[in-house]
Enzyme design. Structure first.
Site: not given
Length: 309
Positions: A89-91, A217
């Site tokens: 998904e692009h955010m 991380d």
């Protein structure tokens, strides 16, 4: 790439946008499709598929907790010309600023999620005829993860263990020390590690550790925010000690006092916290030594010297 995405995602139109980005390990680019905008990470290395499959499993596990926002992973694909890609998904994200306290609280919720599952299962065990219906997430009683995850590009040994101290010494520090020995044969580092191994159990005396799902991380470069709140990404997840998460967070900055206050409001510091934090930072300094060279040797050795005193 457009053709690959069209075929694999079942889209009729795919077009690259102006949005691109990259980190130390992989490069990324956004694409507009008729099913919405996606973000595609690309890595040309032969072992990239394993790395991306670990990231996809990590994102999926964090998503299921419904605690802190992560990009929804879609698919791992073989890249044209070698390597792999991870489609997610692009955010629209920006630098973490106004939502630091919210991130601290949500990270604590992530770390407490498995503990709460365990408490719920115990309560349900004494209840007759409880209603089912929704998919149940099992309580995880051991330390590890179902798949290999990579911190940077180096794989982490996630084989399940009953004992956290054994897991951390054998499956986090020892593989890093093996790489140091193979690359440089650093005698001082190896001698310090031999001495430190004998001291590690003392740092965990009278401490109950319930496995917590970790991002794995969580440095400042892997957190951001959007209009609704904080976002974390690029995880290298496993079930471990919640304190481990705070080690790299404190090494490179990027987290304000409001983040820590909110976190410790839900998970207070246990006795011996500061020394264990050094032990957990040791992994990240060794991992940086093995990724980027001996500039991180001094920090690695200093921590071991401090802990064997």
């Amino acid at each position: 790439m457009e053709e690959l995405l069209r075929r694999e995602l079942g889209c009729s139109s795919v077009r690259a946008t102006g949005h691109s980005g990259g980190g130390c390990i992989s490069q990324g680019r956004s694409y507009d499709t008729d099913q919405g905008r996606v973000f595609v990470k690309v890595n040309p290395k032969a072992e990239a598929r394993r790395m991306f499959e670990g990231e996809m499993a990590s994102l999926t596990a964090i998503l299921k907790t419904n605690t802190v926002k992560v990009p929804k992973p879609i698919k791992v694909l073989d890249a044209p010309g070698g390597g792999s890609v991870l489609v997610m998904e692009h955010m629209d994200m920006r630098h973490l600023s106004s939502h630091a306290a919210k991130l601290g609280a949500q990270l604590a919720d992530l770390h407490l999620d498995n503990k709460k599952l365990g408490e719920m299962r115990l309560k349900e065990a004494g209840t007759v005829g409880r209603g089912g219906g929704q998919e149940e997430r099992p309580f995880v009683a051991r330390f590890g993860f179902d798949v290999v995850t990579c911190c940077g590009y180096l794989p982490q040994v996630n084989d399940w263990q009953e004992d956290w101290v054994v897991f951390y010494a054998r499956q986090r520090i020892q593989p890093q020390m093996d790489m140091v020995e193979k690359e440089s044969g650093d005698r001082e580092a190896l001698q310090l590690w031999s001495a430190l191994q004998l001291k590690i159990p003392d740092l965990f005396r009278d401490l109950e550790i319930i496995p917590a799902l970790l991002h794995g991380d969580l440095w400042g470069g892997n957190v951001a925010e959007d209009s609704s709140g904080p976002v974390i990404f690029d995880p290298a997840s496993f079930y471990g000690h919640s304190e481990y998460e705070l080690a790299i967070a404190g090494m490179f900055g990027g987290f304000s006092s409001s983040f820590y206050s909110a976190y410790h409001g839900k998970i207070p510091k246990a006795p011996g916290f500061e020394k264990r934090l050094q032990l957990y930072q040791l992994f990240h300094y060794l991992n940086h030594w093995n990724h980027f060279g001996s500039g991180y040797r001094g920090s690695s050795l200093n921590i071991m010297r401090n802990l064997v005193k």
